[in-house]
Design an enzyme around this catalytic site. Structure first.
Site, PDB file in Angstrom:
ATOM      1  N   ASP A 162      -9.853  87.556  60.223  1.00  0.00           N
ATOM      2  CA  ASP A 162      -9.589  86.137  60.384  1.00  0.00           C
ATOM      3  C   ASP A 162     -10.364  85.034  60.558  1.00  0.00           C
ATOM      4  O   ASP A 162     -11.668  85.064  59.767  1.00  0.00           O
ATOM      5  CB  ASP A 162      -9.444  86.939  62.304  1.00  0.00           C
ATOM      6  CG  ASP A 162     -10.647  87.251  63.270  1.00  0.00           C
ATOM      7  OD1 ASP A 162     -11.807  87.081  61.819  1.00  0.00           O
ATOM      8  OD2 ASP A 162     -10.638  86.992  64.068  1.00  0.00           O
TER       9      ASP A 162
ATOM     10  N   TYR B 293      -3.147  90.145  59.592  1.00  0.00           N
ATOM     11  CA  TYR B 293      -4.627  90.815  60.263  1.00  0.00           C
ATOM     12  C   TYR B 293      -4.055  91.092  61.190  1.00  0.00           C
ATOM     13  O   TYR B 293      -5.182  92.138  62.009  1.00  0.00           O
ATOM     14  CB  TYR B 293      -4.758  89.515  60.420  1.00  0.00           C
ATOM     15  CG  TYR B 293      -5.717  89.720  61.907  1.00  0.00           C
ATOM     16  CD1 TYR B 293      -7.313  89.729  61.810  1.00  0.00           C
ATOM     17  CD2 TYR B 293      -5.268  89.583  63.393  1.00  0.00           C
ATOM     18  CE1 TYR B 293      -7.768  90.046  63.316  1.00  0.00           C
ATOM     19  CE2 TYR B 293      -5.779  88.870  63.979  1.00  0.00           C
ATOM     20  CZ  TYR B 293      -7.202  89.744  63.927  1.00  0.00           C
ATOM     21  OH  TYR B 293      -7.689  89.702  65.172  1.00  0.00           O
TER      22      TYR B 293
ATOM     23  N   GLU C 254      -3.125  91.348  70.499  1.00  0.00           N
ATOM     24  CA  GLU C 254      -3.960  89.929  69.250  1.00  0.00           C
ATOM     25  C   GLU C 254      -3.043  89.011  69.085  1.00  0.00           C
ATOM     26  O   GLU C 254      -3.192  88.117  68.175  1.00  0.00           O
ATOM     27  CB  GLU C 254      -4.093  91.641  68.347  1.00  0.00           C
ATOM     28  CG  GLU C 254      -5.001  92.668  67.851  1.00  0.00           C
ATOM     29  CD  GLU C 254      -5.843  91.929  67.815  1.00  0.00           C
ATOM     30  OE1 GLU C 254      -6.829  90.624  67.074  1.00  0.00           O
ATOM     31  OE2 GLU C 254      -7.268  92.345  67.767  1.00  0.00           O
TER      32      GLU C 254
END
Ligand code: SF4
Length: 373
Positions: A144, A126, A43
């Site tokens: 996102d 996020y 991520e």
């Protein structure tokens, strides 16, 4: 909480999206993984970087640093070396610092709640939502850029996603919709839909599982959402850079950038900002910078202009005026810490590839290399 969807709409969106995802998801090395460390690495790499680029880095990284302990034990230079080319180097720095903290303070256990994750440097809402939902299977939402676009079109939202009221609304929608049984898959499905079907230009609405719920589609022009903002112009900056070679050893001088700020911790050829209309031949800034930085005297044997090149860096347009100088150090070419705490070292040309440097510095080296041929 105000809800945007009826119970039936929520259920339909979840099941249609998950069904679509099961049939269409791309096989990516971090998919189907529930190791929180692996999810965290993927991520962080995916922030501001395209999947195709991350693919080149993720597996090497996991091989070299397979768990949080291995990452915590690595040096900053080892971490930056592997990150070279991915850009936004602060991500690597924070990932490394947070790994050290997880090992020291949490006995190498990555926090299992969103709030716990948010305490780690470099993890925002996020990334915390991604780790919590994908690795820990908690019904945590995430938003996102892809998700912003899908939701903006789904509800025909007029506000810009960065405006605080719109941002809140998008997060509320994400919280309302996230599937309690398969939160990680649901979140990944939304992002996948945004990047492969609900694309910024020419979305493939006829292939979209959410078409029957989508107000943007119903109105006939989903590309109106989210409203776009003009990109701010890049600020022009000029620098002078010297590729300094030691006459005695043939080594190159590199200096590490400060630990804070742009490109922190990366190495560079001596570089100093100059006025836009200054020429590298006439500016004395490089001489003064080298005098200031080196804790020993050097004598310049010869110096020549190599040329200039332009590098675009987020909000900056940088013109690099490159020179090459060969210097005598009277046998003093050695690693050093300058008066301003900048660390410098002399590197064999064959080892320059191993030194973590920005893309701009790689261009400088190539320019110098072409010039001497
Ligand atoms: Fe996006 Fe079109 Fe799907 Fe709406 S129908 S979510 S605009 S791809």
């Amino acid at each position: 909480m105000n809800t945007e969807f009826s119970e039936a709409e929520r259920e339909a969106i979840r099941s249609e999206l998950l069904e679509w995802y099961d049939r269409n998801k791309r096989a990516l090395p971090w998919r189907g993984v529930d190791d929180p460390y692996a999810v965290w690495v993927a991520e962080v790499m995916l922030q501001q970087t395209q999947v195709s680029t991350v693919l080149d880095y993720y597996e090497d990284w996991m091989e070299r640093f397979p768990d949080v302990e291995a990452l915590a034990e690595a040096s900053r230079d080892e971490v930056l070396e592997l990150w070279q080319g991915l850009g936004f180097y602060r991500r690597a720095k924070y990932l490394h610092e947070s790994a050290e903290r997880v090992v020291e303070e949490f006995d190498a256990e990555i926090p299992t709640t969103k709030d716990g994750l948010l305490e780690l440097k470099g993890i925002g809402p996020y990334t915390a939502g991604a780790i919590a939902s994908i690795a820990h299977r908690l019904p945590e939402p995430l938003v996102d850029g892809n998700v912003e676009r899908v939701f903006s079109r789904l509800r025909a939202i007029q506000g810009r996603p960065k405006e605080s009221s719109t941002k809140k609304r998008l997060w509320d929608i994400a919280g309302e919709l996230v599937d309690p049984e398969r939160p990680g898959d649901f979140n990944q499905a939304l992002m996948e839909l945004g990047s492969t079907v609900c694309t910024p230009a020419s979305p493939s609405c006829m292939l979209c599982p959410l078409r029957s719920q989508c107000r943007g589609f119903e109105q006939g022009d989903p590309e109106l959402y989210p409203p776009t903002r003009k990109r701010p112009k890049q600020r022009p900056v000029s620098v002078a850079t010297s590729v300094v070679e030691c006459a005695e050893t043939g080594q190159f001088l590199v200096i590490r950038r400060p630990d804070e700020g742009v490109l922190s911790g990366l190495w560079e050829f001596p570089t100093v900002e100059i006025e836009a209309d200054e020429s590298v031949e006439i500016t004395g800034e490089l001489d003064r910078y080298l005098d200031r930085s080196l804790p020993f005297d050097i004598q310049t044997r010869r110096k020549k202009r190599v040329g200039s090149l332009v590098h675009h860096f987020s909000h900056l347009k940088i013109t690099l005026n490159v020179e090459n100088r060969v210097v005598d150090t009277d046998g003093q070419a050695r690693n050093f810490t300058s008066h301003s705490d900048r660390v410098g070292k002399w590197v064999d040309e064959s080892d320059l590839d191993e030194v973590p440097m920005s893309a701009a510095m790689r261009k400088v080296y190539r320019k110098y290399d072409e010039d001497r041929e």
